[in-house]
Write a protein that holds these residues in place. Structure first.
Motif, PDB file in Angstrom:
ATOM      1  N   ILE A  45       0.855  -1.186   0.000  1.00 20.15           N
ATOM      2  CA  ILE A  45       0.000   0.000   0.000  1.00 20.15           C
ATOM      3  C   ILE A  45       0.891   1.237   0.000  1.00 20.15           C
ATOM      4  CG2 ILE A  45      -1.829   1.236   1.197  1.00 20.15           C
ATOM      5  CD1 ILE A  45      -2.577  -1.584   0.191  1.00 20.15           C
TER       6      ILE A  45
ATOM      7  N   ASN B 279       0.623   5.331   0.261  1.00 17.74           N
ATOM      8  CA  ASN B 279      -0.168   6.541   0.491  1.00 17.74           C
ATOM      9  C   ASN B 279       0.679   7.737   0.088  1.00 17.74           C
ATOM     10  OD1 ASN B 279      -2.074   8.463   1.624  1.00 17.74           O
ATOM     11  ND2 ASN B 279      -0.614   8.665   3.306  1.00 17.74           N
TER      12      ASN B 279
ATOM     13  N   ILE C 136      -5.308  -1.138   4.671  1.00 16.39           N
ATOM     14  CA  ILE C 136      -4.008  -1.251   5.354  1.00 16.39           C
ATOM     15  C   ILE C 136      -3.953  -2.536   6.183  1.00 16.39           C
ATOM     16  CG2 ILE C 136      -2.585  -0.207   7.171  1.00 16.39           C
ATOM     17  CD1 ILE C 136      -3.620   2.541   6.040  1.00 16.39           C
TER      18      ILE C 136
ATOM     19  N   VAL D 173       3.392  -1.144   4.043  1.00 15.25           N
ATOM     20  CA  VAL D 173       2.791   0.176   3.869  1.00 15.25           C
ATOM     21  C   VAL D 173       3.911   1.205   3.705  1.00 15.25           C
ATOM     22  CG1 VAL D 173       1.307   1.958   4.893  1.00 15.25           C
ATOM     23  CG2 VAL D 173       0.808  -0.475   5.293  1.00 15.25           C
TER      24      VAL D 173
ATOM     25  N   SER E  49       4.333   5.384   3.421  1.00 11.13           N
ATOM     26  CA  SER E  49       3.527   6.599   3.618  1.00 11.13           C
ATOM     27  C   SER E  49       4.356   7.721   4.210  1.00 11.13           C
ATOM     28  CB  SER E  49       2.361   6.297   4.559  1.00 11.13           C
ATOM     29  OG  SER E  49       1.640   7.478   4.873  1.00 11.13           O
TER      30      SER E  49
ATOM     31  N   VAL F 127      -1.987   7.655   8.443  1.00 13.63           N
ATOM     32  CA  VAL F 127      -1.783   6.305   7.927  1.00 13.63           C
ATOM     33  C   VAL F 127      -0.694   5.581   8.719  1.00 13.63           C
ATOM     34  CG1 VAL F 127      -0.898   5.010   5.928  1.00 13.63           C
ATOM     35  CG2 VAL F 127      -2.662   6.751   5.618  1.00 13.63           C
TER      36      VAL F 127
ATOM     37  N   ALA G 235      -1.171   1.914  10.450  1.00 17.04           N
ATOM     38  CA  ALA G 235      -0.239   0.797  10.273  1.00 17.04           C
ATOM     39  C   ALA G 235       0.244   0.290  11.631  1.00 17.04           C
ATOM     40  CB  ALA G 235       0.936   1.240   9.401  1.00 17.04           C
TER      41      ALA G 235
ATOM     42  N   LYS H  95       1.666  -3.424  11.048  1.00 16.74           N
ATOM     43  CA  LYS H  95       2.076  -3.704   9.681  1.00 16.74           C
ATOM     44  C   LYS H  95       3.501  -3.209   9.411  1.00 16.74           C
ATOM     45  CE  LYS H  95      -1.657  -5.691   8.383  1.00 16.74           C
ATOM     46  NZ  LYS H  95      -1.666  -7.102   7.917  1.00 16.74           N
TER      47      LYS H  95
END
Length: 401
Positions: free
Chosen positions: A261, A263, A326, A332, A334, A339, A343, A348
């Protein structure tokens, strides 16, 4: 350390030190030396900042006098059974972090109400550890004496007769806070890093933001109350299972592959990733794992679904959908924004992109083992030519094959 304040007789000593650290220069003749002009501009900025700070401090001091608070009925921390937590600002990341206190306090037999605003209500909605959410208008710390809360709500909060009211801010005290505390009249009001003459706060906890993550303030609250479990902090936000099911139904999540992911957006444009940086990160990720599936979160709906080669653009319908996305991710990436805390909530693997600012580096770092923090070499994230390489190098810290 926990301190109880007594009112100081004067405020003027507070400004002496600030005044001695400021320099005011007036130039009466033309100056051609550009370095000197730059220095003068810097000094003028410092002067203007000092004047602004002085004006704010005087206004806050006047507020304490205007809304004088009579001594409250004191109880011991162990007797606290009802709490009002003030969360009347729109910062979603701050709201997420503050949820770490709720379960522990609830399990200790403490009922918790939250004074929130519409923008962050979703972070507290459906939380089983909150008794009641009250909504008001968002308030800036420089909003003056009127507390911007309807009289009927103030009356309700006062009638609730709270044992403890928590001001979670660690920076400037809102000019409205003396009025709010006086009006609601909790038995104990607790704050962080408050001036000695701010007598409206019964308990002041000193907090060094250079050395501690922001979640430490909640551990301090738990310790003050004498409740075990201060180290067992856990962010918790609740939303409907149907949202998770909706996200899982996206083709992207039906495949057996690593899910990345990205962002792009932060709360300020100068912290955003550029489209070019995003595309280069996507290409770099695929060079490490050609079977990886990459999704770019786009709540602003700026890009069509196939704008980025090798990635899918997801026009996120709500913040809950972003959270569910997420939660299903393997990695992730970002900038420093809410965000990061989502996470953290799901533990994560994260690469958090931060500007190198001492006030922020530790305080708002990811704050968990799987959260990896990298710093930009420029103030504007989009101008950092080294950023993409640093992100791709950080991926090697995780098992991404």
């Amino acid at each position: 350390m926990i301190l109880t304040f007594k009112r100081s007789r004067t405020i003027f000593g507070l400004f002496i030190l600030e005044l001695t650290n400021s320099t005011i220069l007036k130039i009466s003749r033309p100056v051609k030396d550009m370095k000197f002009i730059k220095k003068i501009r810097e000094l003028n900025r410092k002067r203007n900042y000092f004047k602004k700070r002085l004006k704010y401090k005087i206004a806050l001091y006047k507020a304490t006098k205007k809304w004088h608070r009579e001594p409250s009925v004191k109880i011991s921390p162990s007797e606290v059974r009802t709490v009002l937590m003030i969360r009347n600002e729109g910062k979603i990341g701050d709201a997420i972090v503050s949820t770490c206190i709720l379960r522990t306090m609830h399990e200790a037999g403490i009922s918790i109400d939250v004074l929130a605003i519409k923008a962050n209500e979703m972070i507290f909605s459906d939380n089983p550890f909150i008794r009641k959410i009250y909504l008001t208008e968002e308030m800036d710390y420089q909003d003056r004496y009127n507390h911007a809360i309807p009289d009927d709500l103030i009356n309700t909060l006062k009638e609730n007769n709270y044992d403890l009211m928590i001001d979670t801010g660690i920076w400037d005290t809102g000019l409205y806070m003396p009025h709010m505390i006086q009006a609601i009249s909790p038995k104990i009001s607790l704050g962080f890093n408050k001036e000695k003459w701010l007598s409206h706060y019964d308990v002041n906890i000193r907090f060094n933001h250079y050395e501690h993550h922001v979640k430490e303030i909640y551990a301090r609250i738990i310790n003050y109350l004498g409740v075990p479990g201060a180290s067992q902090q856990r962010y918790e936000v609740y939303y409907k299972q149907s949202i998770t099911d909706e996200v899982k139904a996206i083709d992207f999540f039906k495949k057996e592959s690593k899910k990345v992911i990205i962002n792009m957006y932060a709360s300020h444009n100068d912290r955003n990733l550029t489209p070019q940086q995003t595309q280069e990160i996507i290409s770099g990720v695929l060079s490490k794992n050609k079977d990886a599936d990459i999704i770019v979160l786009d709540y602003k709906k700026k890009f069509i679904n196939d704008f980025f080669h090798g990635a899918y653009v997801y026009h996120v319908p709500s913040f809950y959908h972003a959270m569910a996305t997420i939660n299903l991710a393997d990695l992730v990436i970002s900038p420093d924004t809410a965000v990061v805390h989502v996470a953290a909530m799901y533990d994560k693997p994260l690469i958090g992109i931060y500007r190198d600012i001492s006030d922020n580096n530790k305080l708002w770092s990811p704050g968990y083992r799987n959260g990896h923090q990298i710093f930009t070499s420029t103030f504007v994230v989009g101008e950092d030519a080294l950023l993409v390489d640093n992100v791709l190098n950080a991926i090697d810290k995780f098992d991404f094959n």
